[in-house]
Scaffold this motif. Structure first.
Motif, PDB file in Angstrom:
ATOM      1  N   GLN A 189       0.815  -1.217   0.000  1.00 54.68           N
ATOM      2  CA  GLN A 189       0.000   0.000   0.000  1.00 54.68           C
ATOM      3  C   GLN A 189       0.848   1.266   0.000  1.00 54.68           C
ATOM      4  N   MET A 190       1.910   1.254  -0.799  1.00 56.64           N
ATOM      5  CA  MET A 190       2.613   2.479  -1.154  1.00 56.64           C
ATOM      6  C   MET A 190       1.631   3.408  -1.876  1.00 56.64           C
ATOM      7  N   HIS A 191       0.755   2.808  -2.673  1.00 56.61           N
ATOM      8  CA  HIS A 191      -0.387   3.498  -3.274  1.00 56.61           C
ATOM      9  C   HIS A 191      -1.611   3.149  -2.445  1.00 56.61           C
ATOM     10  N   GLY A 192      -2.269   4.155  -1.920  1.00 62.53           N
ATOM     11  CA  GLY A 192      -3.321   3.927  -0.927  1.00 62.53           C
ATOM     12  C   GLY A 192      -4.498   3.118  -1.424  1.00 62.53           C
ATOM     13  N   ASN A 193      -4.775   3.164  -2.738  1.00 63.43           N
ATOM     14  CA  ASN A 193      -5.919   2.433  -3.275  1.00 63.43           C
ATOM     15  C   ASN A 193      -5.525   1.067  -3.837  1.00 63.43           C
ATOM     16  N   GLU A 194      -4.352   0.564  -3.449  1.00 64.98           N
ATOM     17  CA  GLU A 194      -3.886  -0.750  -3.899  1.00 64.98           C
ATOM     18  C   GLU A 194      -3.736  -1.668  -2.686  1.00 64.98           C
ATOM     19  N   SER A 195      -4.840  -2.308  -2.342  1.00 64.13           N
ATOM     20  CA  SER A 195      -4.936  -2.985  -1.042  1.00 64.13           C
ATOM     21  C   SER A 195      -4.871  -4.503  -1.101  1.00 64.13           C
ATOM     22  N   THR A 196      -4.889  -5.086  -2.306  1.00 66.77           N
ATOM     23  CA  THR A 196      -4.955  -6.547  -2.401  1.00 66.77           C
ATOM     24  C   THR A 196      -3.746  -7.206  -1.760  1.00 66.77           C
ATOM     25  N   ALA A 229      -4.551   5.510   1.890  1.00 68.53           N
ATOM     26  CA  ALA A 229      -5.490   4.406   2.104  1.00 68.53           C
ATOM     27  C   ALA A 229      -6.835   4.930   2.574  1.00 68.53           C
ATOM     28  N   THR A 230      -6.830   5.869   3.497  1.00 66.74           N
ATOM     29  CA  THR A 230      -8.081   6.449   3.995  1.00 66.74           C
ATOM     30  C   THR A 230      -8.808   7.224   2.895  1.00 66.74           C
ATOM     31  N   LEU A 231      -8.048   7.986   2.125  1.00 66.69           N
ATOM     32  CA  LEU A 231      -8.635   8.790   1.044  1.00 66.69           C
ATOM     33  C   LEU A 231      -8.946   7.963  -0.193  1.00 66.69           C
ATOM     34  N   TYR A 232      -8.444   6.746  -0.232  1.00 63.41           N
ATOM     35  CA  TYR A 232      -8.532   5.846  -1.380  1.00 63.41           C
ATOM     36  C   TYR A 232      -7.986   6.520  -2.639  1.00 63.41           C
ATOM     37  N   THR A 233      -6.740   6.961  -2.515  1.00 58.92           N
ATOM     38  CA  THR A 233      -6.042   7.579  -3.637  1.00 58.92           C
ATOM     39  C   THR A 233      -4.689   6.902  -3.825  1.00 58.92           C
ATOM     40  N   ARG A 234      -4.172   7.012  -5.028  1.00 59.32           N
ATOM     41  CA  ARG A 234      -2.839   6.504  -5.331  1.00 59.32           C
ATOM     42  C   ARG A 234      -1.793   7.300  -4.562  1.00 59.32           C
ATOM     43  N   GLU A 235      -1.972   8.622  -4.491  1.00 61.36           N
ATOM     44  CA  GLU A 235      -0.984   9.504  -3.891  1.00 61.36           C
ATOM     45  C   GLU A 235      -1.122   9.558  -2.370  1.00 61.36           C
ATOM     46  N   ASN A 236      -0.155  10.255  -1.746  1.00 62.52           N
ATOM     47  CA  ASN A 236      -0.263  10.502  -0.307  1.00 62.52           C
ATOM     48  C   ASN A 236      -1.082  11.776  -0.080  1.00 62.52           C
ATOM     49  N   ALA A 237      -1.121  12.263   1.144  1.00 58.95           N
ATOM     50  CA  ALA A 237      -1.954  13.423   1.462  1.00 58.95           C
ATOM     51  C   ALA A 237      -1.475  14.699   0.775  1.00 58.95           C
ATOM     52  N   ASN A 238      -0.217  14.738   0.373  1.00 57.71           N
ATOM     53  CA  ASN A 238       0.302  15.895  -0.378  1.00 57.71           C
ATOM     54  C   ASN A 238       0.143  15.729  -1.882  1.00 57.71           C
ATOM     55  N   LYS A 239      -0.628  14.709  -2.274  1.00 56.02           N
ATOM     56  CA  LYS A 239      -0.874  14.414  -3.701  1.00 56.02           C
ATOM     57  C   LYS A 239       0.417  14.091  -4.451  1.00 56.02           C
ATOM     58  N   VAL A 240       1.325  13.414  -3.765  1.00 55.23           N
ATOM     59  CA  VAL A 240       2.576  12.959  -4.372  1.00 55.23           C
ATOM     60  C   VAL A 240       2.521  11.442  -4.513  1.00 55.23           C
ATOM     61  N   ASP A 241       2.885  10.944  -5.694  1.00 52.78           N
ATOM     62  CA  ASP A 241       3.005   9.512  -5.915  1.00 52.78           C
ATOM     63  C   ASP A 241       4.331   9.064  -5.305  1.00 52.78           C
ATOM     64  N   LEU A 242       4.254   8.288  -4.243  1.00 54.49           N
ATOM     65  CA  LEU A 242       5.470   7.873  -3.539  1.00 54.49           C
ATOM     66  C   LEU A 242       6.373   7.026  -4.424  1.00 54.49           C
ATOM     67  N   ASN A 243       5.788   6.402  -5.428  1.00 52.14           N
ATOM     68  CA  ASN A 243       6.595   5.573  -6.330  1.00 52.14           C
ATOM     69  C   ASN A 243       7.232   6.397  -7.453  1.00 52.14           C
ATOM     70  N   ARG A 244       7.186   7.701  -7.329  1.00 50.54           N
ATOM     71  CA  ARG A 244       7.934   8.582  -8.218  1.00 50.54           C
ATOM     72  C   ARG A 244       8.798   9.544  -7.390  1.00 50.54           C
ATOM     73  N   ASP A 245       9.035   9.159  -6.152  1.00 51.21           N
ATOM     74  CA  ASP A 245       9.715  10.043  -5.206  1.00 51.21           C
ATOM     75  C   ASP A 245      10.941   9.376  -4.599  1.00 51.21           C
TER      76      ASP A 245
END
Length: 384
Positions: A67-74, A113-129
């Motif tokens: 869950q580096m991406h919040g909406n990827e929970s499987t 995960a809470t927001l169900y978004t790919r990014e974190n709360a700062n709207k940054v994709d952690l997998n591009r950081d």
């Protein structure tokens, strides 16, 4: 070993579906914390706890994060299924705990995960950081990597329903990648270890999931964490959990992630990796964007008195509404859909399209319509 039976025995029944948040997993982590294996290693942008769970006394160090991406929970669900195995007291558990030290971050991005978004709360994709390290979650992952000094990294993700296994018409239920470490996509000793292990995993999984395993694109991007860790000399495996027929909650896919994890560590612990499996790895068909959630064929449309026959597709958007993930279908493509497949397909055989607007499908319009053969489509699906 019967992996189906093992999954049934250790599946963590308290977490299901797609919306897995920190609130979902904190009680499980506390339950698994039988010998001070659990630590809070940092905080997210919004101050949520980021946990690590370390178990095992083996020489080979395994680093897993989900869950580096919040909406990827499987993979998070499957990781807890796997942790249940390690805590189950079985002969297999003892074998794995003697061979490995497992260090996992079950939810790297609790805000997303809470927001169900790919990014974190700062709207940054952690997998591009992974190079700039602008976010607390990215810094934490890198610091953990440097302090733990893993022998293998497992980068656990979900992929969208659009991916198929090449042009076979089969969904890519599981995909794997040994990320590149340079632009030329060369194979060095570190990448070869990941390649060999994936080839072994694929061989096991084909028995349970024939022809539904793909190989993810290996274009190099140093900003991606897997590419960075591979570049730094640690064999890294990317897991991508995808679609299985009628499994939008990803409960079936979860099983195959679990099987892949178990297989990985059995192969490593038994030291049965063949030294050069490049060809077997490259023979895993590459992922291809060939799917829509819905395809409707041979639809008759009346354009100002001129009738044409066309096709169109709809795709689900996963929308968080009142703490529930709602799958809402919208028209996403109109016209030639040659070489594309639908997870659901319907041939209207020339039936006339009608809707509550102007009787013409439009992009981004909700997939609610009627056909003059007494068929009603609601949210993409036929309603009888």
């Amino acid at each position: 070993m019967n992996l189906e039976q093992l999954f049934s025995q250790y599946k963590e029944e308290s977490i299901r579906g797609r919306y897995i948040t920190l609130n979902s997993v904190e009680p499980l982590l506390q339950k698994l914390n039988t010998n001070k294996q659990l630590r809070i290693i940092g905080k997210s942008v919004l101050g949520k706890s980021i946990y690590s769970y370390e178990i095992g006394e083996g020489k080979t160090k395994i680093f897993l994060w989900s869950q580096m991406h919040g909406n990827e929970s499987t993979t998070t669900k499957a990781l807890f299924d796997f942790l249940n195995v390690l805590n189950g007291g079985s002969e297999l558990a003892q074998q794995l705990l003697n061979a490995f030290t497992f260090y996992s971050i079950p939810m790297l991005n609790p805000d997303g995960a809470t927001l169900y978004t790919r990014e974190n709360a700062n709207k940054v994709d952690l997998n591009r950081d992974s190079q700039d390290l602008t976010q607390p979650e990215s810094k934490l992952l890198r610091e953990t990597f440097e302090s733990f000094k893993p022998d293998y990294c497992f980068n656990l993700h979900d992929q969208r329903t659009i991916f198929g296994v090449s042009d076979t018409g089969k969904p890519a239920t599981m995909s794997f990648l040994a990320p590149s470490y340079n632009e030329e996509r060369e194979i060095n000793e570190s990448r070869l270890k990941a390649i060999n292990l994936i080839a072994g995993i694929n061989e096991v999984l084909q028995e349970y999931l024939p022809n539904q395993i793909g190989r993810f694109d290996d274009s190099f991007n140093i900003n991606c964490i897997g590419d960075t860790f591979q570049y730094l000399g640690v064999p890294t495996l990317l897991f991508e959990a995808g679609h299985f027929v009628n499994d939008y909650e990803r409960e079936e896919t979860r099983k195959y992630v679990f099987m892949a994890l178990i297989s990985s560590f059995e192969i490593l612990s038994e030291n049965v990796i063949v030294s050069n499996e490049i060809n077997k790895y490259l023979n895993i068909p590459q992922n291809k964007v060939v799917f829509y959630d819905f395809i409707y064929k041979n639809i008759r449309i009346n354009y100002d008195g001129i009738e044409i026959i066309t096709n169109f597709a709809a795709q689900y958007k996963e929308e968080l509404i009142e703490n529930q993930i709602c799958f809402n279908a919208y028209v996403s493509q109109i016209g030639d859909l040659e070489n594309y497949f639908g997870h659901f397909e319907y041939d209207a055989q020339g039936a006339l399209y009608k809707d509550d607007f102007d009787n013409i499908p439009k992009l981004n319009q909700k997939a609610d319509f009627y056909l003059d053969n007494n068929i009603k489509i609601v949210n993409g699906m036929i309603k009888i």
